[in-house]
Design a protein around this motif. Structure first.
Motif, PDB file in Angstrom:
ATOM      1  N   ARG B 207      -8.957  -6.109  -7.069  1.00  0.00           N
ATOM      2  CA  ARG B 207      -8.673  -7.514  -6.368  1.00  0.00           C
ATOM      3  C   ARG B 207      -9.100  -7.524  -4.971  1.00  0.00           C
ATOM      4  O   ARG B 207      -9.191  -6.346  -4.334  1.00  0.00           O
ATOM      5  N   TRP B 208      -9.621  -8.507  -4.622  1.00  0.00           N
ATOM      6  CA  TRP B 208      -9.873  -8.889  -3.115  1.00  0.00           C
ATOM      7  C   TRP B 208      -8.419  -8.594  -2.280  1.00  0.00           C
ATOM      8  O   TRP B 208      -7.485  -9.223  -2.887  1.00  0.00           O
ATOM      9  N   PRO B 209      -8.606  -8.159  -1.105  1.00  0.00           N
ATOM     10  CA  PRO B 209      -7.310  -8.227  -0.292  1.00  0.00           C
ATOM     11  C   PRO B 209      -6.435  -9.491  -0.079  1.00  0.00           C
ATOM     12  O   PRO B 209      -7.289 -10.497  -0.019  1.00  0.00           O
ATOM     13  N   GLY B 210      -5.263  -9.354  -0.520  1.00  0.00           N
ATOM     14  CA  GLY B 210      -4.628 -10.671  -0.319  1.00  0.00           C
ATOM     15  C   GLY B 210      -4.237 -11.377  -1.528  1.00  0.00           C
ATOM     16  O   GLY B 210      -3.711 -12.430  -1.600  1.00  0.00           O
ATOM     17  N   GLU B 211      -5.143 -10.998  -2.492  1.00  0.00           N
ATOM     18  CA  GLU B 211      -5.184 -11.868  -3.802  1.00  0.00           C
ATOM     19  C   GLU B 211      -3.814 -11.408  -4.652  1.00  0.00           C
ATOM     20  O   GLU B 211      -3.332 -10.334  -4.697  1.00  0.00           O
TER      21      GLU B 211
END
Lengths: 226, 226, 226
Positions: B207-211
């Motif tokens: 996942r993308w960071p913060g997702e």
């Protein structure tokens, strides 16, 4: 890129410009994909599709090996664009009018790149217009469809298809009458302005006579569901 | 298959192996299609797409006539694979871990077949990596999209895209340094193990960071709906 | 159209006929697209996809430049067909049995055009059968998928896939034994009658043994949602 067919070197945008336009398109595509909660590799996959898909399909329709495969800079440039678009997606998508303007300019250049390559390879005028539209639209269609959405170009929404058809037609006609550079300017202006103004003024897509009006946001996934 | 371009006969997997891998991939695709209640011809259509779609798109991107069209054994082999997959779909899909292992090995071989053909035809390194991924992924994307699902590769789920990118990169790098056969072994191992372990250990897609985290099963059709 | 490969001029349908068949298919596609509330340019885009998509993919799979790009009459003919289909969509879709008959005849000719071109270019028999099916089906698949629907050919519904496979197989076999014209007649009759009768008699798609029966209308978007 068009070594065997170009009649005059001055009449093509330089390859680095081609690469840069596709990278920006990949950036925009990755931002949209990330806003749909696509995981990391899916987002980069969307960047490749949006950035390179249109040009690849255009080249295959011209019976050529796609330039983005035989020249190495395209893929890394689009991946870098995609990475930037995914990481900064909040900022990229923050103001719809800015997004529409940048997308409009990008699509305008893609239209000219696509139509010019078709003319270089002696495609008929009407095919060159279609291939301009294809170059600028197929990438987004592939990414929409792959992530489970109806294609933006086929939905109720702001003007994209209209802008592409007008821009591509203008490019081909002006390039026959006034030459390459005036055609680039006219096509990019028309495509970008139609895309931008339709967003800012909230113009809906052209409807068939007698069709009930619909808000632009209702179209896509809703249509897919009903 | 690669008669005009192969520099050394020993450096290509034999054509019957190529056919067998695509038939197995068609078998897996038909099993998934049937589990989605696809009728008979739709299921066989899915087998053709999953089994042959990736190789066909790779060949078109290399400017070649697809091998699966010019050589007759591919289509009947994939149809037989599809028939077996459709009739035994309950058994094929019964244990997710077995399915993941067989799919991982199949995709690993598809990655090597795709990347090797691209290298044979002098594609740049980065294009060969992409074409390895394309060969192993496009078939499934076409079948997902055709049956109304978002592409598995673009969704939250277990590792497929990651496995393909890692396997294809490994193949191209190892084949430049150590030759063809070590590259085949390394690429198949990496692809199959990543696919298998991510399933067994229930690793979600990167996942993308913060997702926000999401269960693997929520992604696809749900994303398409909302 | 098949200048370099045709062995005998008498054995190909004339190009104007080819163009007319594709225009009618574009007309039918535009009528369906408009009934799904697609805006103006999206509908014309669907007409291009349905009318020309199948032939374009067939030509790319044969390693050729698509005829619809290199010959100018195809695109305007399909756009005119699409305009007519969109404006008269109520009448075109009014009686399902009439629609099925006209579509069946159109698809029957597309099957023969596709399979014959493949045979002209020395494709193996099984590939020619597949390319007949591809020519007649890919356009509709592209339009369905682009507008957010599962492909009609992959859903529970009346017989389309069955009709295409039967028609294409009949064309190739009869053309080898009795020549071109008897094959055209047999293939068009088989395709059109199977499509028409399955609609009128409400025959569902062939199901796998043990599969629960479903009404034809439940398949598509419903399957995509569940």
């Amino acid at each position: 890129m068009a070594a065997t067919a170009a009649t005059s070197v001055a009449q093509t945008l330089p390859i680095w410009f081609d690469v840069a336009v596709m990278a920006v398109n990949g950036l925009l595509g990755a931002a949209v994909a990330r806003s749909r909660s696509t995981p990391v590799f899916g987002t980069l996959f969307a960047a490749i599709l949006v950035g390179l898909g249109g040009g690849m399909v255009r080249d295959m329709l011209l019976g050529l090996e796609p330039a983005a495969i035989s020249n190495w800079p395209y893929i890394p440039a689009v991946l870098i664009g995609g990475l930037v678009g995914a990481l900064l997606f909040g900022r990229v998508l923050k103001r719809q009018s800015h997004f529409a303007l940048i997308q409009g300019i990008t699509l305008g250049f893609l239209v000219t790149i696509g139509a010019q390559k078709a003319l270089d390879y002696q495609a008929p005028v009407i095919s060159a217009i279609l291939l301009g539209v294809v170059t600028a639209s197929v990438g987004g269609v592939l990414a929409d469809v792959t992530t489970g959405y109806a294609a933006t170009i086929a939905r109720q929404g702001h003007w994209i298809a209209t802008a592409l058809v007008a821009g591509s037609t203008a490019f081909v006609l002006v390039s026959m009458w006034l030459g390459f550079w005036p055609a680039v300017i006219v096509a990019v202006l028309i495509t970008a302005l139609l895309r931008f103004i339709s967003q800012v003024r909230d113009w809906p897509s052209a409807r068939w006579p007698g069709e009930p009006a619909r808000g632009p946001e209702e179209g896509g996934a809703a249509a897919a569901r009903g």
